[in-house]
Design a protein around this motif. Structure first.
Motif: not given
Length: 338
Positions: A175, A177, A223-225, A228-229, A232, A271
């Motif tokens: 993806r 990024t 906020g980059d997905e 951030s993943a 997480e 985060q």
């Protein structure tokens, strides 16, 4: 005559040795290089400790023959029971003290972080580890031998994954990024492809990949997905370690402490930190979560005082002295020569 003890926190990058007395007073402190037997071998670990113990006696103004009641050595690389036993035997053979206590360095971090008898610590630094203890003396731990024991996370893992996602995001396999631009900019090169080629040919040392852990958190904060993943996933891994260790010790149903240690967690990246705290409270509303704010060698010192049966006043005095003199516990003191 006052009772003296030696406290040792031996990590992958440094070893701290403290000489103190029964009142909680710090008489001497020195710092040297790694003493992890995984890095320097068992004889090498004992040699490093021997140099530092001679140095800390000199720092305290005490002769080497001064009677020491206990040496409490908490070392990285003391993961398996047989490793702990071998280290304890080797250190006891040096006759540095009347009593020898050896265990994994995570237990020193745990004791530095809390006086609660029921507690778990998760350490997320270069790598990751977790230990727990219960008031009845039971402990919980993981093998923590890296990928072969299922370990995931820590600064080095996060950096490796950040580079991987940056490369895949740039060439289209993954993806898109912001990590791609951030990684290239960090190394002053036009693209991640150029970074990869420089690493391949040695123009960039592979060790510099580790610099990307802070970059990951900076990008995630936007906020980059993709970034951030990864954060997480790290939070989920930390919570999994806590859940399993606390569950093995039957702590989740009552008051207990969760101490967060290691450079990644001590940085308190919002985060990551917020996810870990919220997740821990969801697992147990009785948990008290804190971030380690004392050097792990303080935990080794407190465990030595515990073993000697010394009073709570000694703990208060030791913590107060450490808090009042952080420069003394941060300076580098070279070991005395052989």
């Amino acid at each position: 005559m006052r009772a003296l003890y030696l406290a040792i926190d031996g990590g992958n990058s440094k070893t701290d040795v403290l000489l103190g007395d029964e009142s909680g007073q710090i008489l001497g402190f020195v710092r040297g290089g790694t003493s992890s037997p995984h890095n320097v071998g068992l004889p090498g670990a004992v040699a490093v400790l021997g140099q530092l113990i001679r140095a800390v006696h000199a720092d305290a103004g005490l002769p080497l023959g001064a009677p020491i009641e206990a040496v409490a050595a908490y070392l990285s690389g003391a993961d398996l029971p047989i490793e702990v036993a071998r280290l304890e035997h080797a250190i006891a053979a040096e006759n540095w003290a009347r009593r020898t206590i050896v265990d994994n360095d995570c237990f020193a971090m745990l004791r530095a972080g809390t006086a609660m008898p029921d507690a778990v610590t998760v350490v997320c630094g270069a790598g990751t580890n977790c230990v727990g203890r219960a008031a009845d003396g039971r402990t919980a731990r993981f093998l923590a031998l890296g990928p072969i024991t299922g370990d995931w996370g820590g600064g080095h893992d996060l950096a490796d994954h950040a580079l991987r996602e940056a490369a895949r995001g740039e060439d289209g396999r993954g993806r898109p990024t912001a990590l791609s631009r951030a990684v290239a900019d960090h190394f002053g090169l036009p693209t991640v492809e150029a970074v990869s080629i420089a690493l391949h040919f040695g123009d960039l040392p592979m060790e510099r990949i580790h610099e990307l852990s802070p970059v990951l958190f900076e990008v995630a904060a936007t906020g980059d997905e993709v970034a951030s993943a990864l954060v997480e996933r790290q939070a989920a891994e930390i919570l999994a370690q806590y859940r399993v260790a606390a569950g093995r010790l039957d702590l989740l149903g009552g008051p207990h402490a969760l101490v967060l240690g290691g450079g990644v967690l001590r940085a308190r990246h919002p985060q990551l930190h917020d996810q870990v705290v919220a997740g821990a409270l969801a697992l147990s509303p009785h948990v008290e979560v804190s971030v380690l704010d004392a050097p792990p060698v303080a935990g080794a010192a407190l465990l030595a005082l515990d073993a000697l049966g010394l009073s709570a006043a000694a703990e208060a005095a030791l913590r107060a002295e450490i808090a009042a003199r952080p420069p003394a516990l941060a300076r580098l003191t070279e070991p005395v020569p052989d």
